[in-house]
Enzyme design. Structure first.
Site, short mmCIF file in Angstrom:
data_model
loop_
_atom_site.label_atom_id
_atom_site.label_comp_id
_atom_site.label_asym_id
_atom_site.label_seq_id
_atom_site.Cartn_x
_atom_site.Cartn_y
_atom_site.Cartn_z
N HIS A 20 -3.35 3.32 5.06
CA HIS A 20 -3.47 2.36 4.06
C HIS A 20 -4.06 2.64 2.75
O HIS A 20 -4.43 3.70 2.45
CB HIS A 20 -4.45 1.13 4.97
CG HIS A 20 -3.98 0.62 6.13
ND1 HIS A 20 -3.67 -0.82 6.05
CD2 HIS A 20 -3.90 0.90 7.32
CE1 HIS A 20 -3.06 -1.27 7.22
NE2 HIS A 20 -3.24 0.09 8.28
N GLU A 57 0.93 -1.42 -0.02
CA GLU A 57 0.04 -0.10 0.05
C GLU A 57 0.71 1.28 -0.01
O GLU A 57 0.96 1.90 1.01
CB GLU A 57 -1.06 -0.02 1.30
CG GLU A 57 -1.90 -1.16 1.13
CD GLU A 57 -2.70 -1.80 2.41
OE1 GLU A 57 -3.36 -2.98 2.22
OE2 GLU A 57 -2.44 -1.11 3.40
N GLU A 62 -8.09 4.84 4.52
CA GLU A 62 -8.04 3.95 3.49
C GLU A 62 -7.96 4.67 2.18
O GLU A 62 -8.94 5.51 2.14
CB GLU A 62 -9.33 2.84 3.41
CG GLU A 62 -9.20 1.99 4.40
CD GLU A 62 -7.79 0.86 4.36
OE1 GLU A 62 -7.39 0.58 3.30
OE2 GLU A 62 -7.90 -0.03 5.35
ZN ZN Z 1 -3.85 -2.22 4.64
#
Ligand code: ZN
Length: 374
Positions: free
Chosen positions: A259, A169, A335
């Site tokens: 992330h 990531e 995210e």
């Molecule tokens: Zn992750």
């Protein structure tokens, strides 16, 4: 003349099954001692004008098959600007076909714009040289790489920002670059406010071994670091052990774990609902942060995201839950997409390093708005 393909470099990952003229059949190597795979990064040598047709096969067994529909591979000819190459996914065969017309002899392809360990060390050196910044080596990975922690600020709010527990990531470390550039800009009044009120502990890369090896999700021995926070060990997860020990010394008031998500085309956060010591006041502060961030930047939204855990059912092996439970911290998992932001699409670049950097600065500016309530 046939094209040539190699992944023998920092964070490289591809297996060449067959090359036929300007087309190739490829597959992705699994993370060592693990079944996860999804990250790829390789270099193609070819004649200018070649119509490359690259078939990445076997993706039904990849970690997140839902990551491939609607995904376009990242491509660069100068390793600085990363655009997107037209890609299509065949769900029946599990094959992603990437098409690209070369305007240079060397073309780089990756799952997302890579962030190399060499760039990491350049960034650490640059930020560590700024007045008022210290760099601590909290410990070492299983392959002996340092776990670098940049620290700055004179305040008493303990803020921890950490990224790349999942090494594939790479958007997480681009986010860090934006956050660090903002915080170390002496002309920025928001940064100066934050440095007055907070002590920052910033770990741009929690998983250097996985990063260098071209892993998606695990470290040198196949450990998913974000399932280790309840009982990290020197054998399986020294990267988490040394960070959690440092957190125990400082305490944690606010934390962001950065992330990327393979499937969801949006930026979102996940919180700590379901921890045993949940309070409505913690929930109010978390929601206030989320809503302020959505007001600040159209690249963040609150519609798409993960389902929340029921009362008492939080997974305490994950860092966000562990930090909220252990320290009463306002903690969150941020995210960003591998694909693009559905609401604000950019056909040329998709989600990009540049947007990660801007988001890093916005996340800090949002914290500044709310810092007296943290
Ligand atoms: Zn992750």
């Amino acid at each position: 003349m046939s094209i040539q393909i190699t992944a023998a470099f920092d964070s490289g990952n591809i297996i060449v099954e067959e090359i036929n003229g300007t087309s190739a059949t490829l597959s992705i190597r699994k993370d060592k001692d693990s079944t996860f795979f999804q990250w790829f990064h390789f270099r193609v040598s070819c004649a200018v004008g070649s119509n490359l047709e690259l078939h990445i096969t076997g993706l039904k067994d990849s970690a997140y098959p839902q990551g491939w529909p609607g995904y376009n591979a990242c491509v660069s000819e100068d390793r600085d600007f990363w655009g997107r190459a037209d890609s299509s996914y065949d769900e029946n065969s599990g094959t992603l076909t990437v098409n690209y017309t070369a305007t240079s002899n060397i073309i780089w392809f990756a799952y997302f714009a890579p962030y190399s360990m060499e760039r990491h060390h350049d960034m650490i050196a640059e930020i560590a040289s700024v007045e008022g910044v210290t760099c601590r080596t909290l410990g070492h990975s299983l392959e002996g790489q340092p776990i670098d922690c940049l620290e700055m600020g004179e305040g008493d709010k303990q803020v921890w920002l950490y990224a790349r527990q999942h090494p594939g990531e790479s958007m997480a470390e681009w986010w860090m670059e934006g956050a660090l550039d903002m915080l170390t800009d002496s002309a920025d009044p928001v940064a100066r406010l934050l440095l007055q009120k907070c002590r920052f502990h910033i770990i741009p890369n929690m998983n250097p071994d996985g990063s260098r090896r071209g892993h998606l999700r695990t470290n040198h021995v196949g450990t998913n670091l974000n399932r280790e926070w309840h009982e990290p060990s020197a054998e399986k997860s020294p990267e988490v052990l040394c960070v959690r020990n440092a957190m125990d010394e400082s305490g944690v008031d606010f934390a962001i774990d950065v992330h990327g998500d393979e499937a969801i085309p949006a930026v979102f956060i996940a919180g700590f609902e379901g921890i045993p010591s949940w309070t409505d006041d913690m929930g109010r502060k978390y929601n206030a942060y989320r809503d302020r961030l959505a007001t600040r930047t159209p690249d963040f939204q609150t519609q798409l995201g993960y389902p929340t855990a029921p009362k008492g059912k939080a997974n305490l092996s994950m860092s966000t839950n562990q930090l909220a439970e252990r320290f009463g911290a306002i903690a969150m998992t941020l995210e960003m997409p591998f694909k693009d932001n559905r609401d604000m699409p950019d056909p040329e670049q998709g989600w990009s390093p540049e947007r990660c950097q801007l988001l890093g600065a916005e996340c800090l500016a949002t914290l500044a708005e709310q810092i007296d309530d943290i």
